[in-house]
Design an enzyme around this catalytic site. Structure first.
Site, PDB file in Angstrom:
ATOM      1  N   ASP A   1      27.206  -9.036  -2.103  1.00 57.93           N
ATOM      2  CA  ASP A   1      27.777  -8.668  -3.539  1.00 57.93           C
ATOM      3  C   ASP A   1      29.283  -7.942  -3.078  1.00 57.93           C
ATOM      4  OD1 ASP A   1      28.512  -7.416  -5.928  1.00 57.93           O
ATOM      5  OD2 ASP A   1      26.473  -6.820  -6.393  1.00 57.93           O
TER       6      ASP A   1
ATOM      7  N   LYS B   1      36.339  -5.863 -11.959  1.00 56.66           N
ATOM      8  CA  LYS B   1      36.837  -5.003 -11.058  1.00 56.66           C
ATOM      9  C   LYS B   1      38.218  -4.969 -10.470  1.00 56.66           C
ATOM     10  CE  LYS B   1      32.675  -3.113 -11.428  1.00 56.66           C
ATOM     11  NZ  LYS B   1      32.329  -1.619 -12.083  1.00 56.66           N
TER      12      LYS B   1
ATOM     13  N   TRP C   1      22.965  -1.043  -7.629  1.00 55.41           N
ATOM     14  CA  TRP C   1      23.229  -2.605  -7.891  1.00 55.41           C
ATOM     15  C   TRP C   1      22.454  -3.300  -6.809  1.00 55.41           C
ATOM     16  CZ3 TRP C   1      24.528  -2.981 -12.396  1.00 55.41           C
ATOM     17  CH2 TRP C   1      25.051  -2.183 -13.156  1.00 55.41           C
TER      18      TRP C   1
END
Length: 353
Positions: free
Chosen positions: A166, A190, A99
């Protein structure tokens, strides 16, 4: 029977949140479904305001110059949105996994991106340390937790420039000094709710400093001025996220959930280290409390192990294709009991073998 859900995302949700959300889908406001009401109606405006306020409260950022936003597009949209709003000359990125690598790729549309460090040389099984953050850069970007590889930053640098993080896969899971970060973003799916919303927490005074024209939909200042209502928000995802944040506050906040998360991580990693049939992927010092990644030492046991896993009602254990093996994602709402069921299966496999 409710299954033991170790899926990397969307996440397991608290049962009381699922119950309330299901009721709201039928009747949220005097015979109107949550899915039918106007996002401009007072009942939903109250939901949005409560969700934003809870996010700041739980992170300890109330009254410190931060704004919380719930936006669309997932965390992947933030890869570009961060650069559009903050990048004037150059930015530094820490590359710790898929990511962060994608965030770098998107930001490089502007060319002025520098990797301050990377763990790509070892397939991202560790977190780089001892790197320097250039003081002349516009911002420093990092990814707190790496779901695919099971690594997590344990100590964040004291950045001399604005720090962007992030936190999609470990937001609200552990205590940090969140005021060290100038911008935090996290996909809801999440630790908050269903896919569809992305939480952005930004310190207002870092905005408005780039010379480029920013499209309205990509401008944080526009979304702040409209209280996350510039366009139709993802109503259901925001509502469920609000319920989850209320659940977390009732438990005792991040301090309380961190203790539970540490118990879960200790239980699974102890089994991985003591059971000769399994091998952990991530470097021990950098192991994630959210995502434990491991492989079988003997692939001949794969079919037996996976049959046992299925019979125990365990879901979502397969690892990402870039790592292989298995990944036990232990987000906030996953119970210690579920981790115990998995550990029992791993121990039973050792006895059978």
């Amino acid at each position: 029977m409710k299954r033991h859900n170790f899926s990397a995302g969307p996440c397991v949700l608290p049962s009381e949140v699922l119950q309330k959300a299901s009721e709201a889908v039928i009747d949220f406001d005097n015979g109107l479904s949550l899915l039918e009401i106007s996002h401009r109606s007072k009942p939903f405006v109250d939901v949005m305001e409560n969700a934003r306020a809870l996010a700041l409260e739980l992170l300890g950022l109330e009254g410190k110059g931060y704004k919380a936003l719930f936006l669309q597009g997932g965390a992947s949209t933030q890869f570009l949105m961060v650069a559009l709003n903050l990048l004037e000359k150059r930015a530094g990125y820490l590359n710790t996994g898929t990511w962060s690598d994608k965030a770098i790729k998107e930001a490089r549309i502007f060319d002025d991106i520098y990797e301050v460090a990377s763990s790509k040389d070892a397939n991202y099984n560790y977190i780089p340390k001892g790197y320097d953050i250039p003081t002349e850069y516009d911002y420093f970007h990092c990814t707190s937790n790496n779901t695919i590889y099971g690594t997590q930053i344990k100590e964040f640098p004291d950045s001399p420039i604005p720090m962007v993080c992030d936190m999609s896969s470990d937001i609200f899971s552990r205590q940090l000094d969140f005021s060290k970060f100038d911008l935090i973003y996290a996909g809801a799916q999440k630790n908050m709710g269903p896919a569809g919303a992305t939480l952005v927490v930004v310190k207002e005074d870092i905005l408005g400093k780039v010379s480029r024209k920013i499209p309205s939909m990509m401008d944080y200042k526009v979304h702040i001025s409209k209280s996350s209502m510039f366009n139709t928000p993802p109503v259901f995802s925001v509502y469920v996220s609000m319920l989850t944040l209320e659940w977390l506050k009732k438990l005792g906040g991040i301090e309380a959930i961190e203790k539970e998360n540490e118990k879960k991580a200790q239980l699974i990693y102890s089994e991985i280290d003591l059971n000769p049939l399994f091998k952990g992927f991530a470097t021990k010092a950098d192991r994630s409390i959210m995502n434990a990644t491991f492989t079988l030492a003997n692939e001949d046991l794969k079919e037996t192990f996976e049959t046992m896993v299925n019979e125990a009602g365990i879901n979502g254990l397969n690892g990402h294709r870039s790592v292989g093996g298995y990944r036990a994602s232990m987000y906030n709402a996953l119970s210690l009991e579920s981790v115990g069921v998995l550990v029992d299966v791993m121990s039973e496999l050792e006895r059978k073998a």
